[in-house]
Motif scaffolding. Structure first.
Motif, short mmCIF file in Angstrom:
data_model
loop_
_atom_site.label_atom_id
_atom_site.label_comp_id
_atom_site.label_asym_id
_atom_site.label_seq_id
_atom_site.Cartn_x
_atom_site.Cartn_y
_atom_site.Cartn_z
N LEU A 55 36.58 -49.80 71.70
CA LEU A 55 36.41 -49.04 72.70
C LEU A 55 38.27 -48.59 73.45
CD1 LEU A 55 33.87 -48.62 74.53
CD2 LEU A 55 33.79 -47.29 73.14
N GLN A 56 38.94 -50.13 73.79
CA GLN A 56 39.91 -49.61 73.92
C GLN A 56 41.35 -49.56 73.16
OE1 GLN A 56 41.15 -49.94 77.30
NE2 GLN A 56 43.45 -49.44 76.09
N GLY A 57 40.79 -50.14 71.80
CA GLY A 57 41.60 -50.00 70.55
C GLY A 57 41.62 -48.39 69.85
N ALA A 97 33.64 -53.87 74.17
CA ALA A 97 34.64 -52.96 74.50
C ALA A 97 36.25 -53.18 74.14
CB ALA A 97 34.46 -53.57 76.33
N GLN A 98 36.44 -53.79 73.69
CA GLN A 98 37.71 -54.25 72.12
C GLN A 98 37.94 -53.13 71.37
OE1 GLN A 98 38.42 -57.77 70.64
NE2 GLN A 98 41.06 -57.40 69.82
N ARG A 116 40.69 -45.73 72.05
CA ARG A 116 42.32 -45.36 72.71
C ARG A 116 43.34 -45.52 72.87
NH1 ARG A 116 37.94 -47.52 76.69
NH2 ARG A 116 35.96 -45.44 76.56
N THR A 117 43.53 -46.76 72.33
CA THR A 117 45.44 -47.26 72.28
C THR A 117 45.81 -46.76 71.15
OG1 THR A 117 44.62 -49.57 73.28
CG2 THR A 117 46.88 -49.15 71.75
N GLN A 145 30.59 -42.95 75.64
CA GLN A 145 32.02 -42.81 76.37
C GLN A 145 32.42 -41.48 76.97
OE1 GLN A 145 33.35 -46.21 77.67
NE2 GLN A 145 31.08 -46.73 76.07
N SER A 159 46.18 -43.00 71.40
CA SER A 159 46.71 -42.37 72.56
C SER A 159 48.54 -42.19 71.46
CB SER A 159 47.64 -43.09 73.57
OG SER A 159 48.03 -44.67 73.61
N LEU A 190 48.23 -50.09 67.70
CA LEU A 190 47.21 -51.68 68.16
C LEU A 190 47.32 -53.09 66.92
CD1 LEU A 190 45.35 -51.98 70.28
CD2 LEU A 190 43.75 -51.67 67.91
#
Length: 219
Positions: free
Chosen positions: A117-119, A114-115, A121-122, A27, A125, A129
């Motif tokens: 990676l999103q985790g 995908a989950q 990033r979450t 990524q 930030s 999560l």
């Protein structure tokens, strides 16, 4: 350009560790800065490479993920590191303890890439999560092990409405569900959540859930 999120991957299973690292490193906004196979190595490596977030397994040799999380993100740590616990929920009995130790959330090991990676990033930030349905399972499974303590002046600083919102958070409701339950807007819910976290000096919703159960505000 924004610098990539620096990620340290810690898992004692080499195949899983390498798989996570490969997915993350592909990524453009994420960068793997280290890999290790036990909690002690994670703590030591984190001091060297200064990651933004550690993807942490729970069951590991030398030092487990719970103690490693406490050393990296627990109360009193001078420079806390965000920790995302990735675990096999149906097997690990200490997920609650990892969250109480300072983890910002957790995912299942069989979650799609995908989950994951999103985790990352979450959590990076600054958000927690902990999906509502997972919260319900978590507190339902471990509520009997949480020993309530007496209320403190901090609890009393909350308004009746804020206490109501805190209890709904602990019940695993999302902002939209809380809004529907109380017949208020989601923006108003966000304002209440922010006030609760500030008044109780809590980092995120995960800590709010733990706090509510520890204080006996919910059963």
């Amino acid at each position: 350009m924004t610098a990539p999120v620096r990620v340290l991957v810690c898992d004692d299973q080499a195949l899983i560790r390498t798989g996570f690292a490969t997915i993350i490193d592909a990524q453009p906004d994420l960068e793997v800065v280290g890999e290790c196979g036990d909690g002690r190595a994670a703590v030591e490596l984190a001091r060297e490479v200064d990651p933004d977030i550690v993807v942490m397994d729970v069951r590991m040799p030398v030092l487990d993920g719970i103690e490693a999380t406490r050393l990296l993100a627990g109360a009193g740590v001078a420079r806390p590191v965000k920790v995302l616990v990735v675990t096999t929920f149906n097997l690990d009995e200490y997920v609650y303890e990892a969250l109480r130790a300072g983890a910002s959330g957790f995912l299942l090991k069989d979650a799609p890439p995908a989950q994951l990676l999103q985790g990352i990033r979450t959590v990076a930030s600054g958000a927690a999560l902990l999906a509502p349905e997972v919260t319900r399972q978590l507190v339902g499974r471990y509520a009997s092990r949480i020993r309530p303590t007496e209320q403190t002046p901090d609890d009393q600083a909350l308004t009746p409405r804020e206490l109501e919102v805190l209890r709904l958070i602990a019940d695993g409701l999302s902002n939209s569900e809380i809004a529907a339950t109380l017949v208020i807007s989601q923006e108003t819910v966000k304002t209440y959540v922010s006030r609760i976290l500030t008044k109780l000096d809590l980092r995120d919703r995960v800590q709010a859930v733990v706090y509510a159960y520890r204080r006996g505000l919910v059963t």
